[in-house]
Every structure is written in structure tokens, then in C-alpha cells.
Write an enzyme that holds these catalytic residues in place. Structure first.
Site, PDB file in Angstrom:
ATOM      1  N   GLU A   1      -0.008  -1.031   5.931  1.00 39.07           N
ATOM      2  CA  GLU A   1       1.075  -0.520   6.759  1.00 39.07           C
ATOM      3  C   GLU A   1       0.939   0.984   6.923  1.00 39.07           C
ATOM      4  OE1 GLU A   1       4.937   0.956   8.130  1.00 39.07           O
ATOM      5  OE2 GLU A   1       3.912   1.511   6.309  1.00 39.07           O
TER       6      GLU A   1
ATOM      7  N   ASP B   1       0.830  -1.197   0.000  1.00 38.82           N
ATOM      8  CA  ASP B   1       0.000   0.000   0.000  1.00 38.82           C
ATOM      9  C   ASP B   1       0.873   1.258   0.000  1.00 38.82           C
ATOM     10  OD1 ASP B   1       0.784  -0.743   2.633  1.00 38.82           O
ATOM     11  OD2 ASP B   1      -0.773   0.514   3.526  1.00 38.82           O
TER      12      ASP B   1
HETATM   13 ZN   LIG Z   1       6.827   2.121   4.108  1.00 42.45          ZN
END
Ligand SMILES: [Zn+2]
Length: 377
Positions: free
Chosen positions: A134, A69
């Protein structure tokens, strides 16, 4: 310029994987790993897709960890090219995620491909732990995969996280730990009333001001060789009815500890409560731990990463525990040595995020060298 690492990085950059979207990145990587004989397990939690891929069943277990992501592009018109149409200009590959961290993901895959093409026999297990959660709240990503692995009794010996650790040239900095982050929401209860009758009110602002002043002046620890001292910061404070003649009945403050390995979560909570109690404050605190501190002070992984950076890149790496939190905080508690090593981070989260195209192959070569040192003895 001909590079399988560059080609794969560009294929990943074309996918608009705004956190927590994966936008097909994991499928691209999984297809490459499957043809190398990896066992693939998709571990979706909530809206997030995660991949745990393994090749081998014995220890030691080497894990590459990373995320597909990316953060939002910001003002797209400020970019020199479409953030999701990768473009090479003057030796740099541009696109959202180029440095953080699709370039690293591509380098991991091609490093494994070359490592296996030389000699498919090695001691132990190669694995990848990849998530698309994340950059956002990180609630359904690595933290959940680690929970699942822990429940199975799956160990990780060494974990190399591909976060962009380098400062000005590839390999100049590797991260061997991160500070912890502990949030508190403090509610102070007083007694509301007219400002003209101080005997009949308990002013929560006055009480909190004194306690917060003491907390902000407290030395929590003195840090250590790897970390600066733990810091306490108030980030929000809210009280008052808007009227000038009313003492409010309550106050809410939010604060954050960035803490090093010299303080524990329990220490910080206990000492905070001691200060509030000493001021005789009727209060409640809701705690939220965003990430515990971790430190890999030495060990085989740090030695191998440092040796490979010297050998392949001719750079002497510094260790650092700076920066925000990373998924390393979730992986270290399983008992793994965790080191973060990836591209130069000068443009991450900014407009015109980019990575030097030459660094992609150099990063891949260094990852391959690390695999050789650890798994071929
Ligand atoms: Zn990163």
C-alpha cells in the site's frame, strides 16, 4: 497493561515489513483467523503477498481492509527507541507502523475474535483483504486482489479500511472518500535553432508557458459539499540544451490533477487537450491515473460506523475526504460502501510513530460494535 490487541500489535511491529515486504505479518494474522474458521487464500502478485480471508459465503459481505507494509524509518537515531522493537512509554506504543496501520490490524483481529465468541452465527460474510503493497507503488496489492474478486463475481457490500483517520482523538474523523489523482506527462515539440533567428525556430518553452498558464488558471469545477474544487499543479518542467544561444527543440512538463467527484478523468483529459490545441501546440500527453475519486456520501456502513463511534467512544465523528490516496480507491469501484476509520494520525510516517495503548482496545471495541450493528441486524 494487559491486552490481546496490544500483544498482537507488538508482535506485528517486531516484523520489519518495509514496503513491499510483509516480513511474516500476514502469517501471524492468518494463523489467528484460521483458528476462527476463516477460509484463507494467499494471492501473491509479483513480489507482493496478499491475503483474502473469508468466513461465510452469503451476502452481505463485510470486509476489513488494510496493509502490513510500512514506510522507511528515516533517521533511526532520531527515534527514542528502535523502530522495529516496540516499546511502551507513558501510555504510548512506539514503533514504525504503530498507527499506520498495524494497530488497526490487531484491533480488527481481536474485534472479530470477540464478536465470534459471543455468537458464531451471524448473517452474511466477514472477510479481510490485506496487502503488503500500500505504501509503495501499490501495483500488486489491493488493486490486483480486487481484479481477481471481480473476475469471480465476488461482491463486497461494506468495506472498513483501517487507515489512521483520526485527528486529535480516536473517532473524531472518519474518511468517506478521497480525491482522485491523475498525472500527465506533456511533451511539446518545437523546432530547434539559433536564438538570433526567431523566424526559423518554434520555441516549445514559449508555447508551453502560455498553455500551462491557462491550465493553471482554469476553474475545473467548484467542488461540492464533500470536496474542495479540483486542482491542477505543474510539478516538473524541463527544456533547454544548456547553451544560451540555442532554442531547444522540445519540452517536457509533468502535472497532476487532484480531482473531486464533480469532474471525471475523461473531462479533465478532454479539457486539457482543448487548451493545448487552442494554442496550436504540437504535443503528446501520456496519462497515468493513480486513483479515481470516490465518495460514500451516506449508507448503512457510514451510519453504523458513526453510531458505534458515538456509542463506544462518546465522540461525534466528522466526515472528511482529505489526505492523499488510499486503497479505498481500488475497493470502491467494485460497488462497496467504503469508510476509513483508524487511530490518530499525528505521527504517521514520522520518527517516533506511536499510538495510545488505550486506543488499541477502544478501536477494537468500536470495530466489534460495527460488526454487531451490521451483521446481527
Ligand atoms: Zn496506511
Amino acid at each position: 497493561m494487559n491486552s490481546t490487541t496490544l500483544d498482537l500489535a507488538m508482535a506485528l511491529l517486531e516484523r520489519p515489513s518495509l514496503t513491499p515486504e510483509d516480513a511474516g505479518c500476514l502469517d501471524i494474522i492468518a494463523a489467528r483467523l484460521e483458528s476462527l474458521g476463516f477460509n484463507l487464500e494467499f494471492l501473491p502478485f509479483g513480489p507482493v503477498n496478499n491475503l483474502w480471508a473469508t468466513r461465510g459465503t452469503t451476502e452481505p459481505v463485510f470486509t476489513f481492509a488494510g496493509h502490513t507494509d510500512v514506510v522507511p524509518v528515516g533517521d533511526a537515531r532520531a527515534w527514542g527507541s528502535d523502530p522495529f522493537v516496540p516499546e511502551i512509554r507513558e501510555g504510548y506504543l512506539y514503533g514504525r507502523g504503530a498507527a499506520d496501520m498495524k494497530g488497526s490490524l490487531a484491533a480488527m483481529v481481536t474485534a472479530i475474535e470477540r464478536f465470534l465468541s459471543q455468537d458464531a452465527d451471524y448473517g452474511g460474510t466477514i472477510s479481510l483483504l490485506l496487502t503488503s503493497d500500500e505504501e509503495g507503488i501499490a501495483a500488486d496489492g489491493t488493486v490486483k486482489v480486487i481484479e481477481e474478486l471481480r473476475a469471480r463475481g465476488q461482491n463486497i457490500t461494506w468495506c472498513l479500511v483501517g487507515e489512521p483517520s483520526s485527528r486529535t482523538r480516536l473517532g473524531d474523523v472518519v474518511r468517506n472518500g478521497r480525491r482522485g489523482s491523475l498525472n500527465g506527462r506533456l511533451m511539446v515539440h518545437g523546432v530547434q535553432g539559433h536564438v538570433a533567428y526567431p523566424a526559423q525556430v518554434v520555441n516549445p518553452i514559449h508555447l508551453a508557458a502560455q498553455a500551462l498558464a491557462e491550465l493553471s488558471n482554469t476553474q475545473w469545477d467548484t467542488g461540492n459539499e464533500f470536496y474542495p474544487p479540483t486542482s491542477f499543479q505543474v510539478s516538473n518542467i524541463a527544456a533547454g540544451t544548456g547553451a544560451e544561444n540555442v532554442v531547444p527543440g522540445s519540452l517536457e512538463a509533468r502535472f497532476n490533477f487532484r480531482f473531486c467527484t464533480e469532474s471525471t478523468v475523461e473531462d479533465l483529459q478532454r479539457r486539457t487537450k482543448t487548451v493545448l490545441d487552442a494554442h496550436n501546440i504540437d504535443h503528446r500527453i501520456d496519462w497515468h491515473l493513480s486513483g479515481d475519486a470516490f465518495l460514500t456520501a451516506g449508507g448503512e456502513l457510514l451510519s453504523a460506523v458513526s453510531a458505534s463511534i458515538r456509542h463506544v467512544l462518546d465522540v461525534d465523528p466528522q466526515t472528511s475526504t482529505g489526505g492523499g490516496t488510499s486503497d479505498g480507491r481500488f475497493i470502491a469501484p467494485i460497488g462497496a460502501e467504503v469508510i476509513e476509520f483508524g487511530p490518530v494520525n499525528a505521527t504517521i510516517h514520522k520518527v517516533n510513530e506511536c499510538v495510545a495503548t488505550a486506543d488499541l482496545d477502544r478501536l477494537s471495541a468500536t470495530y466489534e460494535d460495527i460488526l454487531s450493528r451490521l451483521l446481527r441486524g
